[in-house]
Scaffold this active site. Structure first.
Site, PDB file in Angstrom:
ATOM      1  N   ASP A 139       1.473   9.000  -6.119  1.00 57.44           N
ATOM      2  CA  ASP A 139       1.444  10.454  -5.964  1.00 57.44           C
ATOM      3  C   ASP A 139       1.754  10.876  -4.527  1.00 57.44           C
ATOM      4  O   ASP A 139       1.712  12.066  -4.229  1.00 57.44           O
ATOM      5  CB  ASP A 139       0.094  11.012  -6.414  1.00 57.44           C
ATOM      6  CG  ASP A 139      -1.091  10.246  -5.852  1.00 57.44           C
ATOM      7  OD1 ASP A 139      -0.958   9.026  -5.609  1.00 57.44           O
ATOM      8  OD2 ASP A 139      -2.152  10.856  -5.632  1.00 57.44           O
ATOM      9  N   HIS A 178       1.175   4.909  -2.356  1.00 58.08           N
ATOM     10  CA  HIS A 178       0.594   5.717  -3.448  1.00 58.08           C
ATOM     11  C   HIS A 178       1.691   6.369  -4.282  1.00 58.08           C
ATOM     12  O   HIS A 178       2.591   7.010  -3.729  1.00 58.08           O
ATOM     13  CB  HIS A 178      -0.317   6.800  -2.875  1.00 58.08           C
ATOM     14  CG  HIS A 178      -1.568   6.264  -2.235  1.00 58.08           C
ATOM     15  ND1 HIS A 178      -2.775   6.221  -2.891  1.00 58.08           N
ATOM     16  CD2 HIS A 178      -1.798   5.733  -1.017  1.00 58.08           C
ATOM     17  CE1 HIS A 178      -3.702   5.704  -2.095  1.00 58.08           C
ATOM     18  NE2 HIS A 178      -3.137   5.395  -0.943  1.00 58.08           N
ATOM     19  N   HIS A 226       0.851  -1.199   0.000  1.00 60.12           N
ATOM     20  CA  HIS A 226       0.000   0.000   0.000  1.00 60.12           C
ATOM     21  C   HIS A 226       0.882   1.242   0.000  1.00 60.12           C
ATOM     22  O   HIS A 226       1.325   1.721   1.038  1.00 60.12           O
ATOM     23  CB  HIS A 226      -0.912  -0.024   1.236  1.00 60.12           C
ATOM     24  CG  HIS A 226      -2.012   0.994   1.196  1.00 60.12           C
ATOM     25  ND1 HIS A 226      -3.344   0.679   1.380  1.00 60.12           N
ATOM     26  CD2 HIS A 226      -1.991   2.337   0.970  1.00 60.12           C
ATOM     27  CE1 HIS A 226      -4.076   1.772   1.286  1.00 60.12           C
ATOM     28  NE2 HIS A 226      -3.282   2.793   1.041  1.00 60.12           N
ATOM     29  N   HIS A 277      -9.873   0.780   0.089  1.00 58.90           N
ATOM     30  CA  HIS A 277      -9.624   1.624   1.256  1.00 58.90           C
ATOM     31  C   HIS A 277     -10.883   1.560   2.133  1.00 58.90           C
ATOM     32  O   HIS A 277     -11.957   1.976   1.692  1.00 58.90           O
ATOM     33  CB  HIS A 277      -9.420   3.082   0.835  1.00 58.90           C
ATOM     34  CG  HIS A 277      -8.032   3.439   0.423  1.00 58.90           C
ATOM     35  ND1 HIS A 277      -7.569   3.240  -0.844  1.00 58.90           N
ATOM     36  CD2 HIS A 277      -7.000   3.998   1.129  1.00 58.90           C
ATOM     37  CE1 HIS A 277      -6.304   3.679  -0.907  1.00 58.90           C
ATOM     38  NE2 HIS A 277      -5.938   4.128   0.269  1.00 58.90           N
ATOM     39  N   GLU A 311     -10.548   3.359   7.559  1.00 57.88           N
ATOM     40  CA  GLU A 311      -9.534   4.391   7.787  1.00 57.88           C
ATOM     41  C   GLU A 311     -10.247   5.658   8.275  1.00 57.88           C
ATOM     42  O   GLU A 311     -10.124   6.046   9.421  1.00 57.88           O
ATOM     43  CB  GLU A 311      -8.740   4.667   6.502  1.00 57.88           C
ATOM     44  CG  GLU A 311      -7.616   5.682   6.691  1.00 57.88           C
ATOM     45  CD  GLU A 311      -6.949   6.096   5.377  1.00 57.88           C
ATOM     46  OE1 GLU A 311      -7.562   5.938   4.295  1.00 57.88           O
ATOM     47  OE2 GLU A 311      -5.815   6.605   5.439  1.00 57.88           O
ATOM     48  N   ASP A 353       1.926   3.915   2.877  1.00 57.07           N
ATOM     49  CA  ASP A 353       0.822   4.743   2.377  1.00 57.07           C
ATOM     50  C   ASP A 353       1.373   5.883   1.509  1.00 57.07           C
ATOM     51  O   ASP A 353       1.185   5.866   0.310  1.00 57.07           O
ATOM     52  CB  ASP A 353      -0.036   5.285   3.522  1.00 57.07           C
ATOM     53  CG  ASP A 353      -1.436   5.659   3.074  1.00 57.07           C
ATOM     54  OD1 ASP A 353      -1.859   5.212   1.982  1.00 57.07           O
ATOM     55  OD2 ASP A 353      -2.132   6.388   3.808  1.00 57.07           O
ATOM     56  N   GLY A 397      -9.636   8.068  -1.938  1.00 60.39           N
ATOM     57  CA  GLY A 397     -10.283   9.366  -1.759  1.00 60.39           C
ATOM     58  C   GLY A 397     -11.184   9.331  -0.542  1.00 60.39           C
ATOM     59  O   GLY A 397     -11.076   8.426   0.279  1.00 60.39           O
TER      60      GLY A 397
HETATM   61 ZN   LIG Z   1      -3.953   4.774   0.931  1.00 64.38          ZN
END
Ligand SMILES: [Zn+2]
Length: 373
Positions: A30, A28, A26, A214, A217, A314, A187
């Site tokens: 970006d 990202h 996991h 996701h 969280e 993350d 998102g």
């Molecule tokens: Zn994430």
């Protein structure tokens, strides 16, 4: 050019966490850019930054991500996504993503990102996926040139507040033999349940394309239920709030006596991997119910109860972290040893979106790496 990663030593040993073979599920795309790269790419396209000093900019990301609100945390992505709108920008960021993971000792990684957020300069969905794949392959070659072996697959995320889920699911299936290994929704979680993307999840299921969702969280048990029921998620990102379904009955010196609800029992019994990201979970307030320090994270409770815990970053930029650092922080908080750290890697290898033979090979490679210490 590979940035030298910060070294972390396993307590009581001369072994560096960085040298251990690791799996990253996991992370990202970006959220893992080098600050220096953002500055160079922003300069090329005339994008204004809060600082053009590499270290000040890195601090800015960490501070803004540290607000305790997932919405503010997500806002820092406007800048990173801003420099990832061209083919060259995407290739470079993906290439460095892979070399940075390899330099940290990651042998298998999955990189998630949302193609729909990279179309402002006219690239198509297929073109952005191809650009990222090209970067991944270049990065893999770079790592090999430095004597490091790494394999990285793409997870395509659909933004849950948008309505492009089915399009992204189709994109994932179209590129399944060209680097894409799975699907995700990302998102704002609260108010945007997995059910809203049901057409995408139905399509994925019909085409046997794995999904991680996701959930657990920014929202709780209902969201996790939706991820498993509507999303047919094979893993939960991050799933940390599954701990809300675990009741602590009593504790003595040696044991904690708990009772599990049906949902947490299912996640445990079906061995659904939890993509836990300790620093990020702390930053976004995902573990606020349990406290405001890493030692309050229910990671250890879940591990001791036999859940399939995995350790992830993350967003390496926003949390100023790496897998090695996350492992060092957990070890410091909970007193783990090398055997525990190996379990976390084997859990992640078992949950990778790879054919079963490849997962077994990956597990063997990890065990050999730990045995050789
Ligand atoms: Zn994430």
């Amino acid at each position: 050019m590979t940035a030298a990663p910060e070294e972390y030593l396993v307590p009581g040993t001369a072994i560096s966490f960085n040298s251990l073979p690791k799996v990253s599920l996991h992370d990202h795309l970006d959220g893992g850019l080098r600050a220096s790269t953002i500055i160079e790419l922003a300069d090329e396209i005339g994008l204004e930054l809060p600082s053009t000093d590499e270290f000040d900019l890195a601090d800015w990301f960490e501070e803004n991500a540290d607000s305790g609100s997932l919405t503010d945390y997500i806002a820092t992505f406007d800048l990173t996504i801003g420099v990832m709108q061209t083919r060259a920008g995407l290739i470079r960021v993906a290439r460095e993503f892979v070399t940075d993971l390899a330099a940290d000792g990651v042998v298998y990684g999955e990189v998630r990102w949302a193609p729909e957020q990279h179309l402002t300069q006219g690239l198509s969905l297929d073109e952005v996926v191809e650009a990222v794949q090209e970067g991944i392959e270049l990065g893999t070659d770079d790592a090999r040139g430095e004597g490091r072996s790494i394999r990285v697959g793409q997870l395509l995320s659909a933004m849950r507040h948008q309505r492009r889920g089915l399009e992204i699911a189709e994109l994932a299936v179209r590129h399944r033999d060209a680097g894409v290994v799975g699907f995700d929704i990302a998102g704002p979680e609260l108010g945007y349940p997995a059910k809203d993307q049901l057409a995408a999840f139905d399509y994925l299921a019909q085409n046997f394309m794995p999904a991680t969702v996701h959930a657990g969280e920014a929202d709780g048990l209902d969201s996790i239920r939706g991820a498993l029921f509507d999303g047919r998620a094979l893993r939960l990102g991050h799933g940390v709030r599954i701990a809300e379904d675990i009741e602590i009955e009593r504790q003595d010196d040696d044991n904690t006596y708990v009772s599990l609800g049906l949902l947490s029992q299912w996640v445990k019994d079906r061995e659904i991997a939890l993509e836990l990201s300790p620093s990020s979970n702390l930053q976004t307030g995902a573990i606020a119910e349990w406290g405001d320090e890493l030692a309050d994270h229910p990671f250890d409770l879940l591990y001791q109860l036999g859940f399939q815990v995995t350790v992830n970053t993350d967003n390496r930029l926003m949390s100023n972290t790496s897998i090695s650092r996350e492992l060092a922080l957990l070890t410091d908080a909970f007193g783990y040893d090398l055997a525990d750290i190996e379990v976390f890697q084997l859990n992640a290898a078992a949950a990778a979106f790879l054919p079963v033979e490849d997962r077994e090979d990956l597990a063997d490679a990890i065990s050999e790496g730990f045995d050789a210490l």
